[in-house]
Design a protein around this motif. Structure first.
Motif, mmCIF file in Angstrom:
data_model
loop_
_atom_site.group_PDB
_atom_site.id
_atom_site.type_symbol
_atom_site.label_atom_id
_atom_site.label_comp_id
_atom_site.label_asym_id
_atom_site.label_seq_id
_atom_site.Cartn_x
_atom_site.Cartn_y
_atom_site.Cartn_z
ATOM 1 N N HIS A 58 0.834 -1.207 0.000
ATOM 2 C CA HIS A 58 0.000 0.000 0.000
ATOM 3 C C HIS A 58 0.869 1.257 0.000
ATOM 4 C CE1 HIS A 58 -3.908 -1.778 0.339
ATOM 5 N NE2 HIS A 58 -3.755 -2.259 1.557
ATOM 6 N N ALA A 59 1.865 1.273 0.890
ATOM 7 C CA ALA A 59 2.695 2.469 1.067
ATOM 8 C C ALA A 59 3.498 2.786 -0.185
ATOM 9 C CB ALA A 59 3.628 2.278 2.266
ATOM 10 N N LEU A 60 4.122 1.770 -0.775
ATOM 11 C CA LEU A 60 4.956 2.000 -1.956
ATOM 12 C C LEU A 60 4.130 2.532 -3.120
ATOM 13 C CD1 LEU A 60 7.624 1.793 -3.479
ATOM 14 C CD2 LEU A 60 7.075 -0.601 -3.973
ATOM 15 N N VAL A 61 2.977 1.916 -3.377
ATOM 16 C CA VAL A 61 2.159 2.354 -4.512
ATOM 17 C C VAL A 61 1.575 3.738 -4.246
ATOM 18 C CG1 VAL A 61 0.108 1.830 -5.885
ATOM 19 C CG2 VAL A 61 1.686 0.006 -5.253
ATOM 20 N N ALA A 62 1.243 4.031 -2.992
ATOM 21 C CA ALA A 62 0.767 5.375 -2.663
ATOM 22 C C ALA A 62 1.821 6.414 -3.042
ATOM 23 C CB ALA A 62 0.437 5.463 -1.178
ATOM 24 N N LEU A 63 3.075 6.149 -2.707
ATOM 25 C CA LEU A 63 4.152 7.080 -3.049
ATOM 26 C C LEU A 63 4.368 7.164 -4.556
ATOM 27 C CD1 LEU A 63 6.756 6.165 -0.278
ATOM 28 C CD2 LEU A 63 5.386 8.256 -0.417
ATOM 29 N N LEU A 64 4.321 6.018 -5.224
ATOM 30 C CA LEU A 64 4.565 5.994 -6.664
ATOM 31 C C LEU A 64 3.465 6.705 -7.450
ATOM 32 C CD1 LEU A 64 5.881 2.337 -7.181
ATOM 33 C CD2 LEU A 64 7.206 4.457 -7.199
ATOM 34 N N THR A 65 2.269 6.750 -6.904
ATOM 35 C CA THR A 65 1.160 7.412 -7.598
ATOM 36 C C THR A 65 0.969 8.858 -7.148
ATOM 37 O OG1 THR A 65 -0.398 6.469 -5.974
ATOM 38 C CG2 THR A 65 -0.072 5.261 -8.033
ATOM 39 N N THR A 89 -10.495 9.564 -4.843
ATOM 40 C CA THR A 89 -10.914 8.739 -5.967
ATOM 41 C C THR A 89 -9.826 8.777 -7.034
ATOM 42 O OG1 THR A 89 -12.035 10.625 -7.010
ATOM 43 C CG2 THR A 89 -13.359 9.237 -5.534
ATOM 44 N N GLY A 90 -10.034 8.030 -8.103
ATOM 45 C CA GLY A 90 -9.101 8.066 -9.215
ATOM 46 C C GLY A 90 -8.111 6.910 -9.220
ATOM 47 N N PRO A 91 -7.286 6.833 -10.259
ATOM 48 C CA PRO A 91 -6.361 5.705 -10.427
ATOM 49 C C PRO A 91 -5.385 5.527 -9.265
ATOM 50 C CG PRO A 91 -6.523 6.979 -12.453
ATOM 51 C CD PRO A 91 -7.246 7.755 -11.408
ATOM 52 N N GLY A 92 -4.880 6.635 -8.700
ATOM 53 C CA GLY A 92 -3.921 6.518 -7.602
ATOM 54 C C GLY A 92 -4.505 5.797 -6.410
ATOM 55 N N MET A 93 -5.728 6.159 -6.036
ATOM 56 C CA MET A 93 -6.377 5.514 -4.905
ATOM 57 C C MET A 93 -6.698 4.061 -5.212
ATOM 58 S SD MET A 93 -7.206 6.203 -1.830
ATOM 59 C CE MET A 93 -7.854 5.083 -0.594
ATOM 60 N N LEU A 97 -5.140 0.804 -3.164
ATOM 61 C CA LEU A 97 -5.961 -0.227 -2.531
ATOM 62 C C LEU A 97 -5.679 -1.605 -3.113
ATOM 63 C CD1 LEU A 97 -9.372 1.680 -2.338
ATOM 64 C CD2 LEU A 97 -8.012 0.908 -0.382
ATOM 65 N N LEU A 98 -5.444 -1.647 -4.409
ATOM 66 C CA LEU A 98 -5.209 -2.925 -5.085
ATOM 67 C C LEU A 98 -3.905 -3.578 -4.648
ATOM 68 C CD1 LEU A 98 -6.452 -4.723 -7.331
ATOM 69 C CD2 LEU A 98 -5.104 -3.412 -8.981
ATOM 70 N N ALA A 99 -2.939 -2.766 -4.250
ATOM 71 C CA ALA A 99 -1.583 -3.271 -4.013
ATOM 72 C C ALA A 99 -1.459 -4.171 -2.792
ATOM 73 C CB ALA A 99 -0.619 -2.094 -3.876
ATOM 74 N N GLY A 100 -2.287 -3.960 -1.767
ATOM 75 C CA GLY A 100 -2.067 -4.645 -0.500
ATOM 76 C C GLY A 100 -2.053 -6.158 -0.602
ATOM 77 N N MET A 197 -16.258 -7.672 7.425
ATOM 78 C CA MET A 197 -15.231 -6.773 6.887
ATOM 79 C C MET A 197 -15.866 -5.821 5.867
ATOM 80 S SD MET A 197 -11.668 -8.905 6.462
ATOM 81 C CE MET A 197 -10.775 -7.392 6.145
ATOM 82 N N PRO A 198 -16.766 -4.961 6.317
ATOM 83 C CA PRO A 198 -17.463 -4.077 5.370
ATOM 84 C C PRO A 198 -16.576 -3.014 4.739
ATOM 85 C CG PRO A 198 -17.996 -3.474 7.638
ATOM 86 C CD PRO A 198 -17.218 -4.754 7.706
ATOM 87 N N ALA A 199 -15.416 -2.751 5.338
ATOM 88 C CA ALA A 199 -14.517 -1.717 4.811
ATOM 89 C C ALA A 199 -13.219 -2.321 4.292
ATOM 90 C CB ALA A 199 -14.228 -0.674 5.878
ATOM 91 N N SER A 200 -13.282 -3.559 3.800
ATOM 92 C CA SER A 200 -12.081 -4.211 3.283
ATOM 93 C C SER A 200 -11.587 -3.511 2.025
ATOM 94 C CB SER A 200 -12.393 -5.675 2.957
ATOM 95 O OG SER A 200 -13.239 -5.758 1.820
ATOM 96 N N ASP A 201 -10.371 -3.851 1.608
ATOM 97 C CA ASP A 201 -9.820 -3.279 0.377
ATOM 98 C C ASP A 201 -10.740 -3.548 -0.801
ATOM 99 O OD1 ASP A 201 -7.690 -2.560 1.936
ATOM 100 O OD2 ASP A 201 -6.265 -3.972 1.054
ATOM 101 N N ALA A 202 -11.296 -4.767 -0.868
ATOM 102 C CA ALA A 202 -12.188 -5.119 -1.979
ATOM 103 C C ALA A 202 -13.453 -4.274 -1.961
ATOM 104 C CB ALA A 202 -12.536 -6.606 -1.908
ATOM 105 N N ASP A 203 -14.002 -4.035 -0.783
ATOM 106 C CA ASP A 203 -15.224 -3.229 -0.683
ATOM 107 C C ASP A 203 -14.944 -1.763 -1.006
ATOM 108 O OD1 ASP A 203 -17.561 -4.977 0.484
ATOM 109 O OD2 ASP A 203 -15.765 -5.590 1.554
ATOM 110 N N GLN A 204 -13.792 -1.270 -0.603
ATOM 111 C CA GLN A 204 -13.432 0.100 -0.956
ATOM 112 C C GLN A 204 -13.216 0.242 -2.464
ATOM 113 O OE1 GLN A 204 -10.670 2.291 1.772
ATOM 114 N NE2 GLN A 204 -10.531 0.319 2.825
#
Length: 247
Positions: A58-65, A89-93, A97-100, A197-204
């Motif tokens: 999560h952290a690495l992709v957040a920085l890269l985006t 919102t948008g590709p960075g977010m 989320l996808l990276a974890g 897990m209503p707020a999981s990465d998949a749900d977000q």
């Protein structure tokens, strides 16, 4: 002062290739990793390594985006949290989320590639460097202790252990990341089906895209399984070739 000869020896130790591991070692380390992943107590302890890779992804992709990383927390129940600032919102977010869930087996695949070149010491030192880089963003005591202990163990093995022990440690760790990336996805869907897990990465991700959460869980599973197969081929391919089981 460190001498030129000392620096040369250190550099050769870091970048030099180690001997090929015995095929039995590759097989036994895979079995050990599979037992750890599939049994309750060992998994409960070792899962912290998966959480470190997950939050690190999560952290690495957040920085890269282009997002601003606020901090990382690792908890004793093996959960974690990575906070970043930027557009909600948008590709960075979406990529963040996808990276974890994809990070642990992808890190394992990179490790398998290094092991395929017999760069065992390099793999261990890269792991220490990544843990130190992540340490500066940790924002809770357990997280700091978790990274210090993990990094300390890896550093001790890389510096003091025999080549055979280093190989066994490195192969077990890489197999664990490859195999251990699959189980959290299964656990995620099981918990989601129970509404826990209503707020999981998949749900977000479902909230940010037109695609349902189950689609994203399926993406996690398929990518992680494909990465496991690719990593296994890198690790076991030479063994299969030597024993005449391929081609």
């Amino acid at each position: 002062m460190v001498s030129i000869d000392g620096l040369t020896d250190l550099w050769e130790r870091l970048l030099g290739a180690q001997p090929d591991p015995p095929p039995l070692l590759v097989l036994l380390t895979a079995v050990v990793a599979l037992v750890v992943v599939s049994t309750r107590l060992p998994w409960r302890i070792a899962r912290n390594a998966i959480t470190i890779a997950h939050e690190g992804g999560h952290a690495l992709v957040a920085l890269l985006t282009g997002r601003k990383l606020r901090g990382i927390r690792l908890h004793s129940d093996t959960s974690g949290l990575t906070l970043s600032a930027g557009r909600p919102t948008g590709p960075g977010m979406i990529l963040t989320l996808l990276a974890g869930y994809l990070a642990p087996p992808l890190v394992g695949l990179a490790g398998a590639w290094l092991l395929g070149g017999n760069r065992i010491t390099l793999l261990l030192w890269v792991a220490v460097a990544l843990l130190l880089a992540m340490l500066v963003m940790i924002r809770n005591v357990f997280g700091v202790l978790s990274l210090l202990v993990t990094g300390g163990v890896v550093l001790a093995v890389s510096w003091y252990a025999t080549p055979q022990v280093q190989a066994a440690f490195a192969y077990t760790g890489v197999w664990f990341l490859l195999l251990g990336g699959v189980r959290p996805v299964v656990e995620l869907q099981r918990l989601r089906s129970r509404g826990r897990m209503p707020a999981s990465d998949a749900d977000q991700l479902a909230g940010l895209t037109p695609l349902p959460a189950f689609f994203w869980v399926t993406v996690f599973a398929l990518v992680n399984l494909a990465t496991l197969v690719a990593g296994a081929l890198l690790l076991a391919g030479p063994m299969l070739t030597d024993t005449g089981l391929t081609g």
